[in-house]
Design a protein around this motif. Structure first.
Motif, PDB file in Angstrom:
ATOM      1  N   HIS A   1       0.832  -1.209   0.000  1.00  0.00           N
ATOM      2  CA  HIS A   1       0.000   0.000   0.000  1.00  0.00           C
ATOM      3  C   HIS A   1       0.866   1.258   0.000  1.00  0.00           C
ATOM      4  CE1 HIS A   1      -3.456   2.541   0.669  1.00  0.00           C
ATOM      5  NE2 HIS A   1      -2.872   3.081   1.715  1.00  0.00           N
ATOM      6  N   LEU A   2       1.978   1.224   0.739  1.00  0.00           N
ATOM      7  CA  LEU A   2       2.880   2.376   0.765  1.00  0.00           C
ATOM      8  C   LEU A   2       3.476   2.623  -0.612  1.00  0.00           C
ATOM      9  CD1 LEU A   2       4.376   4.544   2.368  1.00  0.00           C
ATOM     10  CD2 LEU A   2       6.116   2.835   2.931  1.00  0.00           C
ATOM     11  N   ILE A   3       3.898   1.549  -1.282  1.00  0.00           N
ATOM     12  CA  ILE A   3       4.435   1.676  -2.640  1.00  0.00           C
ATOM     13  C   ILE A   3       3.368   2.236  -3.582  1.00  0.00           C
ATOM     14  CG2 ILE A   3       5.327   0.386  -4.626  1.00  0.00           C
ATOM     15  CD1 ILE A   3       6.578  -1.572  -2.607  1.00  0.00           C
ATOM     16  N   HIS A   4       2.156   1.721  -3.425  1.00  0.00           N
ATOM     17  CA  HIS A   4       1.028   2.187  -4.229  1.00  0.00           C
ATOM     18  C   HIS A   4       0.789   3.686  -4.031  1.00  0.00           C
ATOM     19  CE1 HIS A   4      -3.307   2.937  -4.910  1.00  0.00           C
ATOM     20  NE2 HIS A   4      -3.393   3.213  -3.624  1.00  0.00           N
ATOM     21  N   CYS A   5       0.819   4.159  -2.794  1.00  0.00           N
ATOM     22  CA  CYS A   5       0.595   5.584  -2.509  1.00  0.00           C
ATOM     23  C   CYS A   5       1.679   6.452  -3.136  1.00  0.00           C
ATOM     24  CB  CYS A   5       0.530   5.810  -1.005  1.00  0.00           C
ATOM     25  SG  CYS A   5      -0.929   5.112  -0.204  1.00  0.00           S
ATOM     26  N   VAL A   6       2.928   5.993  -3.023  1.00  0.00           N
ATOM     27  CA  VAL A   6       4.042   6.744  -3.610  1.00  0.00           C
ATOM     28  C   VAL A   6       3.885   6.819  -5.125  1.00  0.00           C
ATOM     29  CG1 VAL A   6       6.535   6.729  -4.002  1.00  0.00           C
ATOM     30  CG2 VAL A   6       5.632   6.203  -1.729  1.00  0.00           C
ATOM     31  N   ALA A   7       3.519   5.688  -5.749  1.00  0.00           N
ATOM     32  CA  ALA A   7       3.344   5.661  -7.201  1.00  0.00           C
ATOM     33  C   ALA A   7       2.169   6.543  -7.630  1.00  0.00           C
ATOM     34  CB  ALA A   7       3.115   4.227  -7.668  1.00  0.00           C
ATOM     35  N   PHE A   8       1.104   6.525  -6.833  1.00  0.00           N
ATOM     36  CA  PHE A   8      -0.088   7.318  -7.140  1.00  0.00           C
ATOM     37  C   PHE A   8       0.241   8.807  -7.094  1.00  0.00           C
ATOM     38  CE2 PHE A   8      -4.929   7.477  -6.006  1.00  0.00           C
ATOM     39  CZ  PHE A   8      -5.160   8.138  -7.198  1.00  0.00           C
ATOM     40  N   ILE A   9       0.819   9.233  -6.001  1.00  0.00           N
ATOM     41  CA  ILE A   9       1.174  10.653  -5.853  1.00  0.00           C
ATOM     42  C   ILE A   9       2.234  11.043  -6.879  1.00  0.00           C
ATOM     43  CG2 ILE A   9       2.175  12.354  -4.278  1.00  0.00           C
ATOM     44  CD1 ILE A   9       0.919  10.721  -1.977  1.00  0.00           C
ATOM     45  N   GLY A  10       3.152  10.109  -7.159  1.00  0.00           N
ATOM     46  CA  GLY A  10       4.191  10.379  -8.148  1.00  0.00           C
ATOM     47  C   GLY A  10       3.621  10.602  -9.534  1.00  0.00           C
ATOM     48  N   THR A  11       2.577   9.847  -9.896  1.00  0.00           N
ATOM     49  CA  THR A  11       1.942  10.009 -11.204  1.00  0.00           C
ATOM     50  C   THR A  11       1.330  11.405 -11.339  1.00  0.00           C
ATOM     51  OG1 THR A  11       1.428   7.639 -11.300  1.00  0.00           O
ATOM     52  CG2 THR A  11       0.177   9.099 -12.755  1.00  0.00           C
ATOM     53  N   ILE A  12       0.658  11.830 -10.273  1.00  0.00           N
ATOM     54  CA  ILE A  12       0.048  13.166 -10.295  1.00  0.00           C
ATOM     55  C   ILE A  12       1.129  14.243 -10.362  1.00  0.00           C
ATOM     56  CG2 ILE A  12      -1.378  14.787  -8.978  1.00  0.00           C
ATOM     57  CD1 ILE A  12      -2.771  12.308  -7.753  1.00  0.00           C
ATOM     58  N   ALA A  13       2.187  14.078  -9.563  1.00  0.00           N
ATOM     59  CA  ALA A  13       3.281  15.052  -9.561  1.00  0.00           C
ATOM     60  C   ALA A  13       3.971  15.127 -10.918  1.00  0.00           C
ATOM     61  CB  ALA A  13       4.293  14.686  -8.474  1.00  0.00           C
ATOM     62  N   LEU A  14       4.087  13.975 -11.589  1.00  0.00           N
ATOM     63  CA  LEU A  14       4.712  13.951 -12.907  1.00  0.00           C
ATOM     64  C   LEU A  14       3.915  14.781 -13.904  1.00  0.00           C
ATOM     65  CD1 LEU A  14       6.859  12.821 -14.839  1.00  0.00           C
ATOM     66  CD2 LEU A  14       5.370  10.834 -15.204  1.00  0.00           C
ATOM     67  N   LEU A  15       2.601  14.638 -13.896  1.00  0.00           N
ATOM     68  CA  LEU A  15       1.776  15.419 -14.814  1.00  0.00           C
ATOM     69  C   LEU A  15       1.846  16.909 -14.504  1.00  0.00           C
ATOM     70  CD1 LEU A  15      -1.476  13.314 -15.389  1.00  0.00           C
ATOM     71  CD2 LEU A  15       0.579  13.452 -16.777  1.00  0.00           C
ATOM     72  N   ILE A  16       1.900  17.243 -13.218  1.00  0.00           N
ATOM     73  CA  ILE A  16       2.035  18.653 -12.839  1.00  0.00           C
ATOM     74  C   ILE A  16       3.366  19.202 -13.332  1.00  0.00           C
ATOM     75  CG2 ILE A  16       2.287  20.225 -10.878  1.00  0.00           C
ATOM     76  CD1 ILE A  16       0.275  18.514  -9.373  1.00  0.00           C
ATOM     77  N   ASN A  17       4.410  18.402 -13.192  1.00  0.00           N
ATOM     78  CA  ASN A  17       5.744  18.838 -13.634  1.00  0.00           C
ATOM     79  C   ASN A  17       5.791  19.007 -15.150  1.00  0.00           C
ATOM     80  OD1 ASN A  17       8.675  19.265 -13.021  1.00  0.00           O
ATOM     81  ND2 ASN A  17       8.868  17.494 -14.382  1.00  0.00           N
ATOM     82  N   ILE A  18       5.146  18.082 -15.867  1.00  0.00           N
ATOM     83  CA  ILE A  18       5.111  18.184 -17.325  1.00  0.00           C
ATOM     84  C   ILE A  18       4.386  19.453 -17.769  1.00  0.00           C
ATOM     85  CG2 ILE A  18       4.129  17.135 -19.412  1.00  0.00           C
ATOM     86  CD1 ILE A  18       4.683  14.410 -18.180  1.00  0.00           C
ATOM     87  N   SER A  19       3.351  19.814 -17.001  1.00  0.00           N
ATOM     88  CA  SER A  19       2.589  21.013 -17.351  1.00  0.00           C
ATOM     89  C   SER A  19       3.331  22.299 -17.003  1.00  0.00           C
ATOM     90  CB  SER A  19       1.234  21.010 -16.641  1.00  0.00           C
ATOM     91  OG  SER A  19       1.385  21.324 -15.276  1.00  0.00           O
TER      92      SER A  19
END
Length: 519
Positions: free
Chosen positions: A57-75
């Motif tokens: 679950h911890l890995i999942h949370c990191v990956a989830f937040i990381g996906t959102i952060a990646l899109l924000i960074n791309i924008s």
């Protein structure tokens, strides 16, 4: 010791001769000479599994937040000012550069993404606050008095009767599963427009809805059949009993039966629902099954959050794997009229919530099938959209119970427009609040990750192997363009056609053979 670990703990009782009777979480007993040692080993295994799921679950949370952060960074990051590739912001005017019509269109498509924000937020909270890789629920221990007062659980299947072989086969399978689980007080009831030639018994009942049966409000389709079962001369259940609503193809599991029994014995809520997965047994159409993976994530995210935190299906729920108290269901009733008969599940849920009834989330999965053909997939999605539009515009339900579902429905209805932002945003940058940009990135990140998580949640690495799980995960991303085209087509079809059709898709494996594969 954490309470979640204690729930796994083995129960023991010493009997004459120095032998111990040990009862595990599957409610099976065994006799051993060294119970304390055996119990310690079982506790160690359970603790290891508990920690494993916490780490996942911890890995999942990191990956989830990381996906959102990646899109924000791309924008462009949180602090970027727009537009950065044009003149200075104070000298740039969207209206002057693009003209009134194009600028208005660009602003509308960007602002409409905010309709998705409540749904994305619910999914995010549900997938982060609660373990995304839960264990199968154990049977909980209850007092003798509770077991003596066990109510009857009626598994109710509603069908038009077009696929009798499918119904008979699944009733037989589900009967065996109930017996394997040790369920005692249960019955199966098939409610059909025409006989499916079911072999009836003490545990199996067939109810044929008369052609001339009409409800007071003129309910249609499934609502009409469900209301017929509640009529005094037809209903054989007490108000303290429970109904588990299933679709024709729904298969029970040991885990969901444990979860349903625990839910009923706890006695906190009148209605409940759990997770349905779609990749079980024979997968008939792999592409459409992968398209449905996001529905698994939606169950674990939005549905779990609203039922565990708000205790009401304020953003809708499914029509199967619905567990309801008979007395409460009779009070709410399925006599919902024509407008409430297309998406009767969502209408019934909001109506029950408006009457003060409480909802809970049920542990354990049920199994169903995704549509077998692309045409059925389109017809299914079209009916959902049309039915939900009727629900959110119904004045019979107070506005405060419809507003969040309305955001979800209109977010879906306007998806053909909002998805254009993928192409419009880089080509036609506009001056707009950074909040709108960040919200769009958040929504996009949630949807993107939900497709990934839904696939991983549907497949077990232990059963399928890591190679197959990785393969289907890659395929899950590969089918997204197909899914996008199908969803947009269904939306447009639903918006331009009459909203009064109730279509039942063919999920009879014996009669269908498209893209057949094994799980």
């Amino acid at each position: 010791m954490p309470s979640a670990i204690l729930q796994h703990y083995t129960f023991m009782k010493k009997i004459p001769g120095g032998t111990w009777t040990v009862k595990n979480n599957q409610n099976k007993s065994m006799s051993v000479r060294s119970a304390p040692t055996t119990s310690l080993r079982l506790l160690q295994v359970n603790m290891a599994n508990f920690l494993k799921r916490k780490i996942l679950h911890l890995i999942h949370c990191v990956a989830f937040i990381g996906t959102i952060a990646l899109l924000i960074n791309i924008s462009g990051g949180v602090g970027r000012q727009q537009p950065d590739d044009l003149e200075a912001k104070e000298n740039f005017s969207t209206w002057e550069r693009y003209g009134f019509l194009l600028a208005a269109f660009l602003y509308v498509t960007r602002i409409l993404t905010l309709l998705c924000l409540p749904m994305a937020l619910f999914n995010f909270l549900g997938l982060v606050l609660f373990n995304a890789f839960p264990r199968q629920p154990p049977f909980k221990i209850y007092t003798r008095r509770q077991h003596v007062a066990t109510p009857v659980i009626c598994f109710r299947v509603v069908t038009k009767g077009d696929f009798p072989q499918l119904v008979r086969s699944n009733i037989s399978t589900n009967l065996k599963i109930c017996q394997e689980a040790g369920l005692e007080h249960f019955t199966f009831e098939v409610v059909t427009d025409k006989s499916v030639s079911l072999v009836t018994s003490k545990r199996v009942r067939e109810v044929v809805v008369p052609d001339d049966y009409v409800t007071k409000s003129g309910a249609l389709y499934k609502s009409r059949a469900l209301q017929y079962c509640l009529e005094k001369e037809v209903n054989v259940l007490n108000d303290e009993d429970w109904i588990v609503h299933l679709d024709e193809e729904t298969l029970l599991t040991i885990g969901c039966l444990k979860g349903i029994e625990n839910f009923i014995y706890e006695g906190k809520y009148q209605f409940g629902q759990g997770v349905i997965t779609y990749n079980n047994e024979k997968v008939v159409n792999l592409v459409l099954t992968l398209c449905d993976s996001i529905r698994v994530a939606d169950d674990m995210g939005k549905v779990q959050f609203q039922l565990k935190v708000l205790h009401m299906p304020i953003m809708g729920w499914k029509g199967s794997y619905v567990v309801s108290n008979v007395g409460a269901e009779k009070d709410v009733s399925f006599d919902l009229g024509p407008r409430g008969s297309v998406a009767e599940d969502a209408y019934f849920g909001l109506l029950a919530a408006s009457k003060g009834y409480s909802f809970g989330f049920i542990d354990g999965d049920m199994w169903e099938k995704s549509p077998f053909t692309f045409k059925d997939f389109l017809r299914q999605r079209k009916r959902w959209l049309q039915g939900l539009l009727l629900v959110v515009h119904s004045t019979e339900i107070p506005l405060r119970f419809r507003i969040l579902l309305g955001c979800c429905v209109y977010a879906t209805a306007t998806a053909p427009l909002t998805t254009l932002n993928l192409f419009l945003q880089p080509c036609f940058p506009i001056q707009i609040s950074r909040f709108v940009d960040l919200s769009g990135c958040f929504v996009g990140g949630v949807i993107l990750y939900m497709n990934l998580y839904g696939t991983l949640r549907s497949y077990s690495i232990k059963d399928a192997g890591i190679a197959k799980v990785l393969l289907v995960t890659i395929l899950g991303f590969a089918v997204q363009p197909i899914k996008f085209v199908l969803e947009v087509t269904a939306i447009l079809w639903g918006l331009i056609t009459p909203k009064n059709e109730f279509v039942v898709v063919d999920k009879n494996v014996h009669l269908s053979s498209v893209l057949s594969t094994s799980p």
